[in-house]
Design a protein around this motif. Structure first.
Motif, PDB file in Angstrom:
ATOM      1  N   GLU A  44     -34.680   6.822  14.856  1.00 14.48           N
ATOM      2  CA  GLU A  44     -35.234   6.542  16.182  1.00 14.48           C
ATOM      3  C   GLU A  44     -36.611   7.191  16.349  1.00 14.48           C
ATOM      4  OE1 GLU A  44     -33.943   4.834  18.791  1.00 14.48           O
ATOM      5  OE2 GLU A  44     -31.809   4.568  18.372  1.00 14.48           O
ATOM      6  N   VAL A  45     -37.287   7.402  15.220  1.00 14.72           N
ATOM      7  CA  VAL A  45     -38.591   8.065  15.268  1.00 14.72           C
ATOM      8  C   VAL A  45     -39.566   7.290  16.158  1.00 14.72           C
ATOM      9  CG1 VAL A  45     -40.614   8.673  13.880  1.00 14.72           C
ATOM     10  CG2 VAL A  45     -38.321   9.273  13.079  1.00 14.72           C
ATOM     11  N   GLN A  46     -39.567   5.958  16.028  1.00 19.20           N
ATOM     12  CA  GLN A  46     -40.446   5.156  16.874  1.00 19.20           C
ATOM     13  C   GLN A  46     -39.718   4.585  18.089  1.00 19.20           C
ATOM     14  OE1 GLN A  46     -42.935   1.140  16.053  1.00 19.20           O
ATOM     15  NE2 GLN A  46     -43.758   2.979  15.077  1.00 19.20           N
ATOM     16  N   THR A  47     -38.453   4.253  17.931  1.00 16.71           N
ATOM     17  CA  THR A  47     -37.730   3.575  19.013  1.00 16.71           C
ATOM     18  C   THR A  47     -37.126   4.530  20.029  1.00 16.71           C
ATOM     19  OG1 THR A  47     -35.760   3.527  17.598  1.00 16.71           O
ATOM     20  CG2 THR A  47     -37.166   1.566  17.605  1.00 16.71           C
ATOM     21  N   GLY A  48     -37.029   5.810  19.704  1.00 20.28           N
ATOM     22  CA  GLY A  48     -36.373   6.763  20.579  1.00 20.28           C
ATOM     23  C   GLY A  48     -37.237   7.229  21.733  1.00 20.28           C
ATOM     24  N   LEU A  49     -36.647   8.022  22.603  1.00 20.66           N
ATOM     25  CA  LEU A  49     -37.298   8.608  23.773  1.00 20.66           C
ATOM     26  C   LEU A  49     -37.855   7.542  24.713  1.00 20.66           C
ATOM     27  CD1 LEU A  49     -37.131  11.083  21.748  1.00 20.66           C
ATOM     28  CD2 LEU A  49     -38.983  12.039  23.097  1.00 20.66           C
ATOM     29  N   GLY A  50     -37.031   6.522  24.962  1.00 17.72           N
ATOM     30  CA  GLY A  50     -37.342   5.556  26.002  1.00 17.72           C
ATOM     31  C   GLY A  50     -38.127   4.347  25.593  1.00 17.72           C
ATOM     32  N   ARG A  51     -38.613   4.273  24.380  1.00 21.15           N
ATOM     33  CA  ARG A  51     -39.502   3.193  23.956  1.00 21.15           C
ATOM     34  C   ARG A  51     -38.921   1.804  24.249  1.00 21.15           C
ATOM     35  NH1 ARG A  51     -44.305   1.887  23.598  1.00 21.15           N
ATOM     36  NH2 ARG A  51     -44.725   3.984  22.850  1.00 21.15           N
ATOM     37  N   THR A  52     -37.616   1.620  24.027  1.00 21.80           N
ATOM     38  CA  THR A  52     -37.021   0.279  24.140  1.00 21.80           C
ATOM     39  C   THR A  52     -36.301   0.046  25.463  1.00 21.80           C
ATOM     40  OG1 THR A  52     -34.902   0.911  23.131  1.00 21.80           O
ATOM     41  CG2 THR A  52     -36.693   0.267  21.645  1.00 21.80           C
ATOM     42  N   GLY A  53     -36.448   0.965  26.420  1.00 21.32           N
ATOM     43  CA  GLY A  53     -35.806   0.788  27.717  1.00 21.32           C
ATOM     44  C   GLY A  53     -34.462   1.470  27.842  1.00 21.32           C
ATOM     45  N   ASP A  54     -33.998   2.114  26.790  1.00 17.28           N
ATOM     46  CA  ASP A  54     -32.901   3.076  26.815  1.00 17.28           C
ATOM     47  C   ASP A  54     -33.426   4.318  26.126  1.00 17.28           C
ATOM     48  OD1 ASP A  54     -30.411   2.754  28.094  1.00 17.28           O
ATOM     49  OD2 ASP A  54     -29.874   1.098  26.767  1.00 17.28           O
ATOM     50  N   PHE A  55     -32.747   5.463  26.327  1.00 15.90           N
ATOM     51  CA  PHE A  55     -33.294   6.669  25.705  1.00 15.90           C
ATOM     52  C   PHE A  55     -33.377   6.483  24.190  1.00 15.90           C
ATOM     53  CE2 PHE A  55     -33.633  10.992  24.199  1.00 15.90           C
ATOM     54  CZ  PHE A  55     -34.477  11.576  25.135  1.00 15.90           C
ATOM     55  N   TYR A  56     -32.294   5.931  23.590  1.00 16.69           N
ATOM     56  CA  TYR A  56     -32.299   5.564  22.173  1.00 16.69           C
ATOM     57  C   TYR A  56     -32.039   4.071  22.059  1.00 16.69           C
ATOM     58  CZ  TYR A  56     -32.002  10.541  21.068  1.00 16.69           C
ATOM     59  OH  TYR A  56     -32.254  11.886  20.974  1.00 16.69           O
ATOM     60  N   ALA A  57     -32.600   3.437  21.047  1.00 14.86           N
ATOM     61  CA  ALA A  57     -32.409   2.000  20.872  1.00 14.86           C
ATOM     62  C   ALA A  57     -30.978   1.664  20.487  1.00 14.86           C
ATOM     63  CB  ALA A  57     -33.386   1.470  19.818  1.00 14.86           C
ATOM     64  N   TYR A  58     -30.289   2.557  19.779  1.00 12.45           N
ATOM     65  CA  TYR A  58     -28.909   2.243  19.391  1.00 12.45           C
ATOM     66  C   TYR A  58     -27.999   2.146  20.608  1.00 12.45           C
ATOM     67  CZ  TYR A  58     -27.364   7.152  19.921  1.00 12.45           C
ATOM     68  OH  TYR A  58     -27.043   8.399  20.416  1.00 12.45           O
ATOM     69  N   GLN A  59     -28.424   2.707  21.736  1.00 14.60           N
ATOM     70  CA  GLN A  59     -27.604   2.694  22.942  1.00 14.60           C
ATOM     71  C   GLN A  59     -27.564   1.324  23.619  1.00 14.60           C
ATOM     72  OE1 GLN A  59     -29.539   5.997  24.900  1.00 14.60           O
ATOM     73  NE2 GLN A  59     -28.065   7.479  24.109  1.00 14.60           N
ATOM     74  N   HIS A  60     -28.353   0.374  23.145  1.00 16.88           N
ATOM     75  CA  HIS A  60     -28.265  -0.983  23.671  1.00 16.88           C
ATOM     76  C   HIS A  60     -26.963  -1.656  23.243  1.00 16.88           C
ATOM     77  CE1 HIS A  60     -32.272  -1.153  25.416  1.00 16.88           C
ATOM     78  NE2 HIS A  60     -32.782  -0.663  24.303  1.00 16.88           N
ATOM     79  N   GLU A  61     -26.315  -1.132  22.211  1.00 13.83           N
ATOM     80  CA  GLU A  61     -25.067  -1.717  21.723  1.00 13.83           C
ATOM     81  C   GLU A  61     -23.908  -0.752  21.998  1.00 13.83           C
ATOM     82  OE1 GLU A  61     -23.171  -3.206  17.511  1.00 13.83           O
ATOM     83  OE2 GLU A  61     -25.303  -3.552  17.884  1.00 13.83           O
ATOM     84  N   GLU A  62     -22.940  -1.199  22.748  1.00 17.64           N
ATOM     85  CA  GLU A  62     -21.820  -0.347  23.161  1.00 17.64           C
ATOM     86  C   GLU A  62     -21.003   0.113  21.957  1.00 17.64           C
ATOM     87  OE1 GLU A  62     -18.020  -0.486  26.262  1.00 17.64           O
ATOM     88  OE2 GLU A  62     -19.418  -2.178  26.124  1.00 17.64           O
ATOM     89  N   GLY A  63     -20.619   1.378  21.992  1.00 16.15           N
ATOM     90  CA  GLY A  63     -19.734   1.920  20.965  1.00 16.15           C
ATOM     91  C   GLY A  63     -20.414   2.438  19.726  1.00 16.15           C
ATOM     92  N   VAL A  64     -21.724   2.368  19.653  1.00 14.53           N
ATOM     93  CA  VAL A  64     -22.448   2.870  18.480  1.00 14.53           C
ATOM     94  C   VAL A  64     -22.729   4.358  18.673  1.00 14.53           C
ATOM     95  CG1 VAL A  64     -24.515   2.667  17.058  1.00 14.53           C
ATOM     96  CG2 VAL A  64     -23.468   0.620  18.054  1.00 14.53           C
ATOM     97  N   GLU A  65     -22.239   5.175  17.748  1.00 11.04           N
ATOM     98  CA  GLU A  65     -22.439   6.626  17.807  1.00 11.04           C
ATOM     99  C   GLU A  65     -22.825   7.125  16.421  1.00 11.04           C
ATOM    100  OE1 GLU A  65     -18.900   8.415  19.429  1.00 11.04           O
ATOM    101  OE2 GLU A  65     -19.405   7.805  21.479  1.00 11.04           O
ATOM    102  N   PRO A  66     -24.104   7.070  16.072  1.00 13.08           N
ATOM    103  CA  PRO A  66     -24.532   7.483  14.729  1.00 13.08           C
ATOM    104  C   PRO A  66     -24.140   8.925  14.422  1.00 13.08           C
ATOM    105  CG  PRO A  66     -26.303   6.381  15.917  1.00 13.08           C
ATOM    106  CD  PRO A  66     -25.225   6.638  16.918  1.00 13.08           C
ATOM    107  N   ASP A  67     -23.950   9.191  13.140  1.00 14.95           N
ATOM    108  CA  ASP A  67     -23.602  10.543  12.702  1.00 14.95           C
ATOM    109  C   ASP A  67     -24.827  11.447  12.676  1.00 14.95           C
ATOM    110  OD1 ASP A  67     -20.681  10.023  11.776  1.00 14.95           O
ATOM    111  OD2 ASP A  67     -21.851   8.448  10.800  1.00 14.95           O
TER     112      ASP A  67
END
Length: 465
Positions: A241-264
């Motif tokens: 999330e180096v580029q997509t993180g911290l709000g860039r995509t409209g969620d704090f992290y981009a993976y949070q757009h998909e429910e149930g995704v919890e990266p290790d």
């Protein structure tokens, strides 16, 4: 003997005396190809100052920044809250980087950062995005006891040896082999992922939820399904999330757009410091960190000399505070939707404009082969010389005619990527769309300076073969 008074360093005087030599100094002592490239495409401007989402040249002309320093300037340039935090931490004269104590700021920043990913427990602080990825690769290998990392074709995860091994662009890898024995799979191809996991030696899959090169989003459901496959084979999911993180995509992290995704493991950097101090972070689950740092003998098994320094930590805390106070994530979502919708509305109007995609304020504008004979012949000429020249033809007049800074999304790609500061609003959207429309009108007229510049790019591409 005459006493000239105390000696010291005067930055303002140095810049006043030598600042005009900037391009000559770079050509002589740094990357000599950069000033050459900037001159060729007409990007060799002299910017005197910057604030928010704007630059100004010596004549007082303002330029709109739709690049944000490759995503570093999430809050724009010189945000007063971040600036004050850095002054405050330097004035505090902290006993920083003693290496044999525990300062409060790293713990406080880690605590704050982890509130945005509550399934994660610990943080390692480095100095860049590529260091954050290197950390994740090392931790995944050690924690799982397996050697191989899977990555996606066209991915970009950094340029140091480890992160280069999971870089999906051959142009960056060429000439630097041998690299680590990692393996590429197509973004969204679960069958390929399943086959590689079946070999039993995979430590992790590292993936950008939205790839920076070309602005391609993981297909719906892919990250969740990949996570389940990985865990079934005792492998980890690493979200870059180096580029997509911290709000860039409209969620704090981009993976949070998909429910149930919890990266290790999650890698962040770029916008975390407000553009002032290099900082990167690798967030991870407790059990991974406990395996890596398994005893006091291993307390320094992975560390960084400048990691967790007070300036970087203070900047990070200030950035997160500003994001909350100014509702930066919501603004990125709202403004990004507006910009994307207005650009998408142009696709039916201009045959060279093929698609507009992305999330939040990470938008890709893709160009493609036109249908009309006159434009098709010109397009074919450009493609024969070098793919990506038309996108460059759009980027150049956006800067030269309209004073808007953008970038081509990757080598040989007919895609422009927009990653402006997350503080832009409707006035900046209006300005960009108006300028972009004017450039499209010029391109579709079939003549004019834009296609003349295209001939120059063709000659340059042929000469470089």
């Amino acid at each position: 003997m005459k006493d000239d008074g105390p000696k010291g360093f005067d930055l303002a005087q140095l810049l006043a005396e030598r600042g005009a030599e900037r391009y000559e100094l770079h050509a002589k002592y740094l990357n000599h190809q950069l000033p050459r490239m900037l001159h060729t495409i007409g990007f060799d401007r002299v910017y005197e100052r910057a604030e928010g989402a704007h630059f100004w040249d010596a004549d007082g002309n303002d330029y709109l920044d739709m690049l944000a320093g490759f995503g570093v300037m999430g809050l724009g340039r010189h945000h007063p809250v971040v600036r004050k935090a850095l002054h405050d931490v330097m004035d505090a004269s902290l006993a920083d980087l003693t290496r044999f104590d525990c300062q409060p700021l790293p713990g406080l920043l880690a605590e704050k950062l982890l509130t945005h990913s509550p399934h994660l427990d610990r943080v390692f602080f480095g100095n860049s995005g590529t260091e954050a990825v290197e950390t994740a690769l090392k931790f995944a290998r050690y924690a799982t006891g397996k050697p191989r990392i899977l990555y996606c074709t066209h991915a970009f995860h950094g340029l140091t040896a480890g992160s280069l091994s999971v870089n999906g662009e051959s142009g960056f890898r060429e000439g630097f082999a041998p690299l680590l024995p990692d393996t590429a799979v197509e973004l969204g191809d679960l069958d390929a992922l399943r086959r590689e996991l079946g070999r039993g030696d995979v430590a992790a899959l590292v993936v950008e939820p939205i790839q920076g090169k070309g602005v391609h989003e993981a297909p719906p459901g892919y990250l969740r399904a990949a996570q389940e496959l990985l865990h079934r084979h005792k492998a980890l999911l690493i979200a870059d999330e180096v580029q997509t993180g911290l709000g860039r995509t409209g969620d704090f992290y981009a993976y949070q757009h998909e429910e149930g995704v919890e990266p290790d493991l999650v890698c962040v950097a770029k916008a975390l410091s407000g553009g002032y101090v290099p900082v990167g972070a690798t967030l991870g689950k407790d059990w991974i960190f406990r395996r890596v740092y398994s005893s006091m003998d291993r307390v320094l098994v992975h560390s960084a000399s400048f990691g967790s320094n007070a300036q970087a930590m203070a900047a990070g805390l200030a950035v997160l505070a500003v994001m909350e106070d100014e509702e930066t994530v919501a603004n990125a979502r709202r403004t990004g939707d507006l910009l994307r919708e207005r650009l998408a509305a142009l696709t039916g109007r201009y045959e060279l404009l093929h698609a507009v995609r992305g999330r939040g304020l990470m938008i890709g504008i893709e160009f493609g082969r036109p249908s009309s004979l006159k434009l098709r012949s010109r397009w074919t000429m450009l493609q024969a010389a070098r793919k990506g020249l038309f996108a460059q033809m759009v980027v150049v007049p956006l800067l030269q005619k309209h004073r808007i800074l953008t970038q081509v999304s990757g080598d040989h790609l007919e895609v422009i990527k927009l990653i402006p500061p997350l503080v832009i609003g409707e006035p900046e959207v209006d300005r960009f769309v108006t300028a972009f429309t004017a450039v499209m009108e010029d391109a579709h007229s079939g003549g004019g300076l834009m296609w003349d510049f295209g001939k120059t790019l063709v000659k340059q591409a042929v000469a470089n073969r």
